[in-house]
Design a protein around this motif. Sequence first.
Motif, PDB file in Angstrom:
ATOM      1  N   ASP A 162      -6.909  21.876   7.246  1.00  0.00           N
ATOM      2  CA  ASP A 162      -6.852  21.869   5.790  1.00  0.00           C
ATOM      3  C   ASP A 162      -6.665  23.305   5.288  1.00  0.00           C
ATOM      4  O   ASP A 162      -7.058  24.269   5.954  1.00  0.00           O
ATOM      5  N   ALA A 163      -6.056  23.406   4.114  1.00  0.00           N
ATOM      6  CA  ALA A 163      -5.935  24.726   3.509  1.00  0.00           C
ATOM      7  C   ALA A 163      -7.322  25.245   3.156  1.00  0.00           C
ATOM      8  O   ALA A 163      -8.207  24.474   2.759  1.00  0.00           O
ATOM      9  N   GLY A 164      -7.554  26.530   3.319  1.00  0.00           N
ATOM     10  CA  GLY A 164      -8.860  27.086   3.005  1.00  0.00           C
ATOM     11  C   GLY A 164      -9.121  28.377   3.747  1.00  0.00           C
ATOM     12  O   GLY A 164      -8.236  28.934   4.416  1.00  0.00           O
ATOM     13  N   GLU A 165     -10.348  28.874   3.623  1.00  0.00           N
ATOM     14  CA  GLU A 165     -10.768  30.116   4.253  1.00  0.00           C
ATOM     15  C   GLU A 165     -11.450  29.819   5.591  1.00  0.00           C
ATOM     16  O   GLU A 165     -12.310  28.939   5.686  1.00  0.00           O
ATOM     17  N   TYR A 166     -11.077  30.563   6.628  1.00  0.00           N
ATOM     18  CA  TYR A 166     -11.649  30.386   7.960  1.00  0.00           C
ATOM     19  C   TYR A 166     -11.984  31.751   8.562  1.00  0.00           C
ATOM     20  O   TYR A 166     -11.473  32.791   8.130  1.00  0.00           O
ATOM     21  N   THR A 167     -12.805  31.716   9.593  1.00  0.00           N
ATOM     22  CA  THR A 167     -13.094  32.895  10.390  1.00  0.00           C
ATOM     23  C   THR A 167     -12.760  32.588  11.836  1.00  0.00           C
ATOM     24  O   THR A 167     -13.160  31.537  12.361  1.00  0.00           O
ATOM     25  N   VAL A 168     -12.014  33.508  12.480  1.00  0.00           N
ATOM     26  CA  VAL A 168     -11.659  33.345  13.889  1.00  0.00           C
ATOM     27  C   VAL A 168     -12.546  34.267  14.713  1.00  0.00           C
ATOM     28  O   VAL A 168     -12.613  35.477  14.456  1.00  0.00           O
ATOM     29  N   ILE A 169     -13.246  33.681  15.675  1.00  0.00           N
ATOM     30  CA  ILE A 169     -14.146  34.440  16.540  1.00  0.00           C
ATOM     31  C   ILE A 169     -13.646  34.330  17.968  1.00  0.00           C
ATOM     32  O   ILE A 169     -13.454  33.225  18.486  1.00  0.00           O
ATOM     33  N   ALA A 170     -13.419  35.487  18.617  1.00  0.00           N
ATOM     34  CA  ALA A 170     -12.960  35.506  20.009  1.00  0.00           C
ATOM     35  C   ALA A 170     -13.969  36.269  20.852  1.00  0.00           C
ATOM     36  O   ALA A 170     -14.498  37.307  20.438  1.00  0.00           O
ATOM     37  N   ALA A 171     -14.247  35.734  22.051  1.00  0.00           N
ATOM     38  CA  ALA A 171     -15.213  36.384  22.944  1.00  0.00           C
ATOM     39  C   ALA A 171     -14.864  36.063  24.382  1.00  0.00           C
ATOM     40  O   ALA A 171     -14.289  35.006  24.688  1.00  0.00           O
ATOM     41  N   GLY A 172     -15.214  37.004  25.275  1.00  0.00           N
ATOM     42  CA  GLY A 172     -15.058  36.746  26.703  1.00  0.00           C
ATOM     43  C   GLY A 172     -16.252  35.966  27.211  1.00  0.00           C
ATOM     44  O   GLY A 172     -17.028  35.386  26.440  1.00  0.00           O
ATOM     45  N   TYR A 173     -16.435  35.997  28.528  1.00  0.00           N
ATOM     46  CA  TYR A 173     -17.582  35.299  29.096  1.00  0.00           C
ATOM     47  C   TYR A 173     -18.873  35.982  28.682  1.00  0.00           C
ATOM     48  O   TYR A 173     -18.953  37.218  28.601  1.00  0.00           O
ATOM     49  N   PRO A 174     -19.913  35.193  28.396  1.00  0.00           N
ATOM     50  CA  PRO A 174     -21.213  35.809  28.079  1.00  0.00           C
ATOM     51  C   PRO A 174     -21.790  36.495  29.327  1.00  0.00           C
ATOM     52  O   PRO A 174     -21.464  36.129  30.457  1.00  0.00           O
ATOM     53  N   VAL A 221       0.848  -1.193   0.000  1.00  0.00           N
ATOM     54  CA  VAL A 221       0.000   0.000   0.000  1.00  0.00           C
ATOM     55  C   VAL A 221       0.884   1.244   0.000  1.00  0.00           C
ATOM     56  O   VAL A 221       2.067   1.186   0.360  1.00  0.00           O
ATOM     57  N   GLU A 222       0.303   2.352  -0.420  1.00  0.00           N
ATOM     58  CA  GLU A 222       0.995   3.636  -0.376  1.00  0.00           C
ATOM     59  C   GLU A 222       0.057   4.651   0.252  1.00  0.00           C
ATOM     60  O   GLU A 222      -1.095   4.790  -0.158  1.00  0.00           O
ATOM     61  N   ILE A 223       0.545   5.344   1.266  1.00  0.00           N
ATOM     62  CA  ILE A 223      -0.254   6.310   2.010  1.00  0.00           C
ATOM     63  C   ILE A 223       0.295   7.709   1.768  1.00  0.00           C
ATOM     64  O   ILE A 223       1.502   7.933   1.844  1.00  0.00           O
ATOM     65  N   GLU A 224      -0.600   8.651   1.474  1.00  0.00           N
ATOM     66  CA  GLU A 224      -0.206  10.040   1.309  1.00  0.00           C
ATOM     67  C   GLU A 224      -0.732  10.864   2.480  1.00  0.00           C
ATOM     68  O   GLU A 224      -1.897  10.751   2.858  1.00  0.00           O
ATOM     69  N   LEU A 225       0.147  11.663   3.059  1.00  0.00           N
ATOM     70  CA  LEU A 225      -0.219  12.534   4.163  1.00  0.00           C
ATOM     71  C   LEU A 225      -0.207  13.986   3.698  1.00  0.00           C
ATOM     72  O   LEU A 225       0.745  14.426   3.046  1.00  0.00           O
ATOM     73  N   SER A 226      -1.258  14.694   4.033  1.00  0.00           N
ATOM     74  CA  SER A 226      -1.321  16.118   3.711  1.00  0.00           C
ATOM     75  C   SER A 226      -0.662  16.922   4.824  1.00  0.00           C
ATOM     76  O   SER A 226      -0.798  16.587   6.016  1.00  0.00           O
ATOM     77  N   ALA A 227       0.041  17.962   4.425  1.00  0.00           N
ATOM     78  CA  ALA A 227       0.649  18.830   5.430  1.00  0.00           C
ATOM     79  C   ALA A 227      -0.447  19.530   6.212  1.00  0.00           C
ATOM     80  O   ALA A 227      -1.398  20.052   5.633  1.00  0.00           O
ATOM     81  N   GLY A 228      -0.346  19.534   7.525  1.00  0.00           N
ATOM     82  CA  GLY A 228      -1.362  20.162   8.366  1.00  0.00           C
ATOM     83  C   GLY A 228      -0.998  21.602   8.678  1.00  0.00           C
ATOM     84  O   GLY A 228       0.079  21.889   9.176  1.00  0.00           O
ATOM     85  N   ALA A 229      -1.918  22.514   8.362  1.00  0.00           N
ATOM     86  CA  ALA A 229      -1.684  23.924   8.678  1.00  0.00           C
ATOM     87  C   ALA A 229      -1.907  24.160  10.166  1.00  0.00           C
ATOM     88  O   ALA A 229      -2.652  23.431  10.833  1.00  0.00           O
ATOM     89  N   ARG A 230      -1.260  25.212  10.690  1.00  0.00           N
ATOM     90  CA  ARG A 230      -1.359  25.539  12.116  1.00  0.00           C
ATOM     91  C   ARG A 230      -1.579  27.037  12.268  1.00  0.00           C
ATOM     92  O   ARG A 230      -0.918  27.839  11.615  1.00  0.00           O
ATOM     93  N   VAL A 231      -2.555  27.358  13.105  1.00  0.00           N
ATOM     94  CA  VAL A 231      -2.855  28.760  13.380  1.00  0.00           C
ATOM     95  C   VAL A 231      -2.713  28.984  14.879  1.00  0.00           C
ATOM     96  O   VAL A 231      -3.233  28.209  15.680  1.00  0.00           O
ATOM     97  N   HIS A 232      -1.993  30.033  15.259  1.00  0.00           N
ATOM     98  CA  HIS A 232      -1.886  30.350  16.686  1.00  0.00           C
ATOM     99  C   HIS A 232      -1.817  31.862  16.847  1.00  0.00           C
ATOM    100  O   HIS A 232      -1.500  32.606  15.908  1.00  0.00           O
ATOM    101  N   GLY A 233      -2.128  32.339  18.035  1.00  0.00           N
ATOM    102  CA  GLY A 233      -2.112  33.770  18.278  1.00  0.00           C
ATOM    103  C   GLY A 233      -2.429  34.079  19.722  1.00  0.00           C
ATOM    104  O   GLY A 233      -2.438  33.194  20.578  1.00  0.00           O
ATOM    105  N   THR A 234      -2.694  35.352  20.012  1.00  0.00           N
ATOM    106  CA  THR A 234      -2.956  35.810  21.371  1.00  0.00           C
ATOM    107  C   THR A 234      -4.162  36.737  21.362  1.00  0.00           C
ATOM    108  O   THR A 234      -4.304  37.598  20.487  1.00  0.00           O
ATOM    109  N   VAL A 235      -5.039  36.535  22.329  1.00  0.00           N
ATOM    110  CA  VAL A 235      -6.186  37.415  22.517  1.00  0.00           C
ATOM    111  C   VAL A 235      -5.809  38.449  23.570  1.00  0.00           C
ATOM    112  O   VAL A 235      -5.381  38.095  24.677  1.00  0.00           O
ATOM    113  N   ARG A 236      -5.963  39.717  23.217  1.00  0.00           N
ATOM    114  CA  ARG A 236      -5.573  40.788  24.130  1.00  0.00           C
ATOM    115  C   ARG A 236      -6.743  41.727  24.412  1.00  0.00           C
ATOM    116  O   ARG A 236      -7.596  41.973  23.556  1.00  0.00           O
TER     117      ARG A 236
END
Length: 287
Positions: free
Chosen positions: A250-262, A197-212
Motif C-alpha cells: 500500500d502507499a504510505g511511509e515505511y522503514t527498511v531495516i537491514a542487518a547481518g547475522y546476529p 458485481v464490480e471489483i476495484e483493484l489497487s495498484a500494488g507498489a514494489r520496493v527492491h534494492g541491494t544490500v552492500r
Amino acid sequence: MAASASDSGLTPAQEERPRVLTGAASPGEEQYDPEGSGVRGTVRNADGSAVARAAVTLISQRGRQIGRSVAHADGSYVLDAPGPGSYVLIAGADGHQPQASTVVVGDVTLNHDILLTGTSRLTGVVRGSADGQPVPAALVVVTDVRGEVLATGRTGRLGDFTFSELVTGTFTLAVNAPGHRPAARPVEVDGQGVTRVEIELSAGARVHGTVRAVSGPLQDARVSLVDAAGNVVASSTTGEDGAYAFTDLDAGEYTVIAAGYPPVASALHVDGPGVDDFDIELRHPDE
C-alpha cells in the motif's frame, strides 16, 4: 448381454416390454397403453413455483430407460412403470441443477414431488481503483464457504467476467492481476437470474534494492519492512547478489531495516599448547 432378474425386481421380459412415454412426445414417437403402477408428482422450484417443461426420466437400477415425461405448465408429470420395484428418477430443466433420486414403486401409483434448485449467473467487471480503467486478464476465482474452488476464469479486454450455473448461496470472489494488490469480497447469489458485481483493484507498489558491504553485495542479510505503526509488513533474505524485493504494498511511509547475522557468544576452554578446533555457526533466529 442377456440379464436375469434386474436390480429393479423386473424380469428381462418386463424390461424389454415397450413403456409408456407420458407427456410431450417427439414427432413420430410411438405411444403405448399404460401397464402397471407408476410415479406422478410435481416439479417445483425452491420458492414453490412450478417448473414447466422439466424433463423427468425413469430408469431401472441397471440404467435401462423405463419412461420419459415432460412436466406440464403446472409442473405436473406422470410416468408409468411395468411393475413394483426400485427405480431411479432423474429430473432436469434449463436454469436448474439436475437431480436424481431412488423411488420404490408399489402396486399403486407413487406420489413423488421433485424440488429443483435454480442456478444463476455471476457477472461483473474488474477496474483499477486509481483510474477506473478495466483490468484485462485478471484471474477471478469463486470459492464456497468451505474454501473449495467452484469456478475460475480471466477477465476479458473490457475487464468483464461471467460464471454460469451457480446455485443459491454465499461465495467468495477473489481477484488477482499483475501490478495490482489481490482483492476478495463476499458475494450473495439469490435464486435464478444474474448477480452483477464490480471489483476495484489497487495498484500494488514494489520496493527492491541491494544490500552492500564494503567488499560488495552482502548475501544472507535480513531485510525487514516496517510500517508507520511499527508493524513488520514483510521480511526478506538477500541472495548471492545482495538483492531483496517487496511487492503488493500500500502507499504510505515505511522503514527498511537491514542487518547481518546476529552475534553468537559461546564459552571456550583452551587446554595447554597446541591448536584447538572451534567452529562457529551464524544464522538468523527463525532458521
